[in-house]
Design a protein around this motif. Structure first.
Motif: not given
Length: 305
Positions: A1-28
């Protein structure tokens, strides 16, 4: 099983992009819902002020906040330009979009609201559009273009950050798009910033852009598309006291001029500013306090009987 803690992710950037995607979806989705909106001409005969809501619907305001021109002291030059431009507009003559910018509480919004009592009978209708709904501008344009009235879109407290929804639509409608703006519609906007977008030091110093002056020009380009810009500044002490005295006379407050001035200055000092808004807030408070004192005296007199 993949260990998520071992993946180096920029969580702040990811959350920001998800928020932006949700805004664009609502706008559309909101754009699609507003594509087929039609206005009943009867609503423009029975109401003069409207709001464009978040669902992409035009709703009439039963109790619009109108302001009489004579209530606005010390703004004669600005009011003259604002009313003259609007007079040209309702007469079917060329007129300009207007940006009213400056310090908070200096009468920008009230100046725009003072137009309705003067020009509503000449066919002027006002529609409040919040910044968050500006991406509806193409739908609003389609809705109003064929109506036999003159419309001012009122955008209060307008400002943008980079890539914010609505910025491009507003810029295109003001000037620059292939489609001609409706001849029966203007935009009057108020803002605390003169250029509507934040200007940071990195726009004028070393930055990642090869031509940083072009980034600065882009920030200025929106405000430049308003044909008339009116600057509103803080009032001085004599002007502030004149406004207070005018409001106190209107309400027939029983207080000496000396006490009124002293209390008004203490109020302004506690608020950290002098403006028409601060003067109104002070007189509202004073009216309430004097009213309570009068009620208390009346009760005491009744009890003594």
């Amino acid at each position: 099983m993949m260990n998520l803690h071992s993946i180096n992710l920029d969580w702040d950037f990811l959350i920001e992009r998800i928020d932006r995607l949700m805004d664009l979806t609502e706008e559309f989705l909101t754009r699609k819902l507003s594509d087929d909106i039609e206005a009943d001409p009867q609503m423009f005969r029975t109401a003069v002020a409207f709001r464009w809501n978040h669902d992409g619907q035009l709703e009439a305001l039963e109790h619009p906040d109108v302001v009489q021109r004579e209530q606005l002291l010390g703004l004669d030059d600005h009011l003259e330009r604002l009313h003259r431009n609007t007079h040209q507009f309702v007469a079917g003559l060329p007129a300009n979009n207007i940006l009213l910018w400056g310090e908070r509480g200096t009468g920008k919004s009230s100046a725009v609201k003072s137009l309705l009592p003067v020009f509503a009978e000449q066919g002027l209708r006002m529609i409040e559009v919040h910044k968050e709904e500006l991406y509806h501008l193409p739908a609003i344009t389609r809705l109003l273009r064929s109506q036999p009235y003159r419309f001012i879109l009122f955008c209060d407290d307008l400002s943008f950050d980079e890539n914010e929804p609505g910025y491009r639509e507003l810029k295109t409608l003001l000037q620059g798009g292939l489609e001609a703006p409706p001849p029966n519609m203007l935009i009057y906007a108020t803002a605390n910033r003169r250029h509507l977008m934040p200007e940071r030091l990195d726009n004028n110093a070393d930055s990642v852009e090869i031509h940083p002056e072009e980034a600065v020009a882009e920030k200025l380009s929106l405000s430049d598309r308003f044909g008339i810009t009116l600057g509103f500044y803080p009032v001085d002490q004599p002007h502030y006291l004149d406004i207070v005295r005018h409001l106190a006379r209107e309400r027939e407050l029983n207080i000496s001029d000396e006490d009124l001035s002293q209390e008004a200055l203490r109020w302004a000092l506690s608020r950290g500013s002098r403006s028409g808004r601060v003067a109104h807030q002070f007189v509202d408070d004073l009216t309430g306090r004097l009213g309570l004192a009068a009620l208390s005296r009346a009760r005491k007199a009744d009890n003594d009987q």
